[in-house]
Structures are given as structure tokens and as C-alpha cells.
Write a protein that holds these residues in place. Structure first.
Motif, PDB file in Angstrom:
ATOM      1  N   UNK A  17       0.859  -1.202   0.000  1.00  0.00           N
ATOM      2  CA  UNK A  17       0.000   0.000   0.000  1.00  0.00           C
ATOM      3  C   UNK A  17       0.893   1.250   0.000  1.00  0.00           C
ATOM      4  N   UNK A  18       0.733   2.093  -1.008  1.00  0.00           N
ATOM      5  CA  UNK A  18       1.564   3.311  -1.083  1.00  0.00           C
ATOM      6  C   UNK A  18       0.914   4.425  -0.254  1.00  0.00           C
ATOM      7  N   UNK A  19       1.732   5.046   0.608  1.00  0.00           N
ATOM      8  CA  UNK A  19       1.203   6.155   1.401  1.00  0.00           C
ATOM      9  C   UNK A  19       1.012   7.378   0.503  1.00  0.00           C
ATOM     10  N   UNK A  20      -0.135   8.009   0.582  1.00  0.00           N
ATOM     11  CA  UNK A  20      -0.369   9.171  -0.289  1.00  0.00           C
ATOM     12  C   UNK A  20       0.534  10.341   0.120  1.00  0.00           C
ATOM     13  N   UNK A  21       0.844  11.144  -0.884  1.00  0.00           N
ATOM     14  CA  UNK A  21       1.762  12.277  -0.695  1.00  0.00           C
ATOM     15  C   UNK A  21       1.143  13.505  -1.361  1.00  0.00           C
ATOM     16  N   UNK A  22       1.041  14.585  -0.606  1.00  0.00           N
ATOM     17  CA  UNK A  22       0.501  15.832  -1.166  1.00  0.00           C
ATOM     18  C   UNK A  22       1.562  16.924  -0.965  1.00  0.00           C
ATOM     19  N   UNK A  23       1.946  17.564  -2.061  1.00  0.00           N
ATOM     20  CA  UNK A  23       3.067  18.514  -2.021  1.00  0.00           C
ATOM     21  C   UNK A  23       2.611  19.870  -2.558  1.00  0.00           C
ATOM     22  N   UNK A  30     -10.777  14.499  -5.220  1.00  0.00           N
ATOM     23  CA  UNK A  30     -11.174  13.137  -4.840  1.00  0.00           C
ATOM     24  C   UNK A  30     -11.284  12.227  -6.050  1.00  0.00           C
ATOM     25  N   UNK A  31     -11.792  12.728  -7.179  1.00  0.00           N
ATOM     26  CA  UNK A  31     -11.887  11.868  -8.369  1.00  0.00           C
ATOM     27  C   UNK A  31     -10.497  11.505  -8.879  1.00  0.00           C
ATOM     28  N   UNK A  69      -1.168   8.693  -6.666  1.00  0.00           N
ATOM     29  CA  UNK A  69      -0.834   8.530  -5.251  1.00  0.00           C
ATOM     30  C   UNK A  69      -0.803   9.854  -4.488  1.00  0.00           C
ATOM     31  N   UNK A  70      -1.389  10.875  -5.075  1.00  0.00           N
ATOM     32  CA  UNK A  70      -1.400  12.173  -4.414  1.00  0.00           C
ATOM     33  C   UNK A  70      -1.235  13.275  -5.439  1.00  0.00           C
ATOM     34  N   UNK A  72      -8.755  15.340   1.525  1.00  0.00           N
ATOM     35  CA  UNK A  72      -9.271  14.393   0.518  1.00  0.00           C
ATOM     36  C   UNK A  72      -8.355  13.162   0.485  1.00  0.00           C
ATOM     37  N   UNK A  73      -7.048  13.397   0.428  1.00  0.00           N
ATOM     38  CA  UNK A  73      -6.096  12.281   0.395  1.00  0.00           C
ATOM     39  C   UNK A  73      -6.227  11.451   1.671  1.00  0.00           C
ATOM     40  N   UNK A  74      -6.393  12.149   2.793  1.00  0.00           N
ATOM     41  CA  UNK A  74      -6.534  11.462   4.073  1.00  0.00           C
ATOM     42  C   UNK A  74      -7.797  10.594   4.088  1.00  0.00           C
ATOM     43  N   UNK A  75      -8.904  11.128   3.573  1.00  0.00           N
ATOM     44  CA  UNK A  75     -10.159  10.364   3.634  1.00  0.00           C
ATOM     45  C   UNK A  75     -10.065   9.113   2.761  1.00  0.00           C
ATOM     46  N   UNK A  76      -9.350   9.205   1.638  1.00  0.00           N
ATOM     47  CA  UNK A  76      -9.194   8.020   0.784  1.00  0.00           C
ATOM     48  C   UNK A  76      -8.301   6.991   1.467  1.00  0.00           C
TER      49      UNK A  76
END
Ligand code: PEP
Length: 259
Positions: free
Chosen positions: A1-7, A221-222, A230-231, A250-254
């Protein structure tokens, strides 16, 4: 499982006062999250950002928006990867389309930067993406694979998967308000993942591929729900801490849905 990343990519925006206000407001919104978050800011503000992120104990990693293709020496005006590492950066954006288009960065320059970044202990976010003309000519896959392969040839698939990320940013979607549809983006992300996988199957499954180009809370989200996305790498919307935070949520909720 890849951890999502938001930059966040702040580009050439900000001031001491507005950066401080951003951090203060973001701190009222969050203290922790499972997804990884980074803010990439202009060089001169990185020490300020490091201090304020630490003081507010925010779960945000610090990143730069560019780095030199040289390690050390007589390169007036350049900022080396080891300097970025020295002042507490963990991430660096490399090969953003604005650098390729406005400052003439080639695939080889990008590959050199990625290699130096890794040698200095920084995690590069390698940007790839096609222009509108390239897309209209049906050359998207050829262009993004050429850009990615230059980097994979230089550092290898496994190293990039372990210590970096890819960002697919169609140039026609950056700052234009035009977003790739989730289907369009997913198609390219899957091709990029296949390219990494064809060199190293573990690396292909592991590497995080972010989407960038007019991401907003309303379309995140889409996009983030797609298998190979992955983010996000967020430009305009990241200048507003509330909008950026909403995208992180959004990334957290997914992530919570998958758990
Ligand atoms: C970017 O420049 O990395 C970017 C994604 O910008 P925007 O979100 O404003 O399109």
C-alpha cells in the motif's frame, strides 16, 4: 500500500509575513495526518519555513523548488543539493515544466539534478509532462517516457522508488484551470508505472506518482481515487492554507477508506 503524498509548490510567491500567516492558519486546521505532506518554497524562505514548521510542530516536510545540476564551486547564483539538505530540506522538485520551458532545462540536466539530490539525501520529485502541442500530436506517452527514462537511466528504478517520487503534470493543465480528467491522468500514470515496473517490478509497485495541474478541493477526490494516482503536486491552490488543507483531507479520507 503506497502512502499518499501531497506537495505544495509555492513557485515564486510568498513573503516573510504571508508565509508566517500561512503556517499559523494551517496550524489551526491540523496537527496530524497519515498522508505525507510537504511544502516546497522559494530558497530564501526555507530557513524561515523550517523554523515555523518546527515551532508549530506541524507534520509538514520542507522542500525546495529546484536545485543546481552542479555539486559545488564557481556557479554564481546556484544553490546546491547539499546546501538544501544542510538547511533541513527533505524534498526537492526537479524538472518542473516551468524550468524546462522558461529556463531551458534538458532531460540530461534533470537527470543530473536527481542524481545529486539523492547523493545529498534529498528526495526528488521528478516532474514530467507534455505540452498542448505534444498532446494534440498524440505524443504524450512518448514525451513523458523519454523524460522519465533519462532519470531512470541515471539513478535506477529502485533508488527513485525508495527515495523519490514522480509527478505527472500535463503542461496544458498547469495554472490554466484545465485539469486532466481522472481517466486521462490515470492512463498516463499507468504508463509511467509500467515504465518503472519494466525495469524493476518491486520499484514499479512502490513508486509514488503524483498528479499536478489545477488540482483543487473539488476535483481532488476523483483524481486521487484512481489506482495509479498517489497524491498531488499542488500549485495555485496551495497558496491558500485552507484549500491546501482541504486537498490533504481528501487524500486522508481516501487513505482511511482503504484502511
Ligand atoms: C504546478 O505548477 O506544479 C501546479 C500543479 O500548478 P497548478 O496547481 O497551479 O496548476
Amino acid at each position: 500500500m503506497r502512502n499518499r503524498l501531497v506537495v505544495a509548490n509555492w513557485k515564486m510567491n510568498g513573503s516573510l509575513a504571508s508565509n508566517e500567516a500561512w503556517i499559523k492558519e494551517y496550524a489551526t486546521l491540523t496537527k496530524s495526518q497519515d498522508v505525507e505532506v510537504a511544502v516546497c518554497a522559494p530558497f530564501v524562505y526555507l530557513p524561515q519555513m523550517r523554523t515555523q514548521i518546527n515551532e508549530a510542530t506541524l507534520p509538514i516536510a520542507l522542500g525546495a523548488e529546484n536545485c543546481s545540476a552542479y555539486a559545488v564551486g564557481a556557479y554564481t547564483g546556484e544553490v546546491s543539493c547539499s546546501m538544501l539538505s544542510d538547511i533541513g530540506c527533505q524534498w526537492v522538485i526537479v524538472g518542473h515544466s516551468e524550468r524546462r520551458q522558461l529556463f531551458g532545462e534538458t532531460d540530461q540536466d534533470v537527470a543530473k539534478k536527481v542524481k545529486l539530490a539523492m547523493e545529498a539525501g534529498l528526495k526528488p520529485i521528478v516532474c514530467v509532462g507534455e505540452t498542448l502541442e505534444e498532446q494534440e500530436a498524440g505524443n504524450t506517452v512518448e514525451v513523458v517516457c523519454r523524460q522519465l527514462n533519462a532519470v531512470l537511466d541515471a539513478v535506477g528504478a529502485s533508488a527513485l522508488a525508495e527515495n523519490g517520487a514522480i509527478a505527472y503534470e500535463p503542461v496544458w493543465a498547469i495554472g490554466t484551470g484545465k485539469t486532466a480528467t481522472p481517466q486521462q491522468a490515470e492512463l498516463v500514470h499507468a504508463v509511467l508505472r509500467d515504465s518503472v515496473e519494466s525495469r524493476d517490478s518491486v520499484a514499479g509497485k512502490k513508486i509514488r506518482i503524483l498528479y499536478g495541474g489545477s488540482v483543487k478541493p473539488s476535483n481532488a477526490s476523483d483524481l486521487f481515487a484512481c489506482n495509479d494516482i498517489d497524491g498531488g503536486l499542488i500549485g495555485g491552490a496551495a497558496l491558500n492554507p485552507r484549500e491546501f488543507h482541504a486537498i490533504v483531507c481528501v487524500a486522508q479520507s481516501l487513505t482511511e477508506t482503504v484502511i
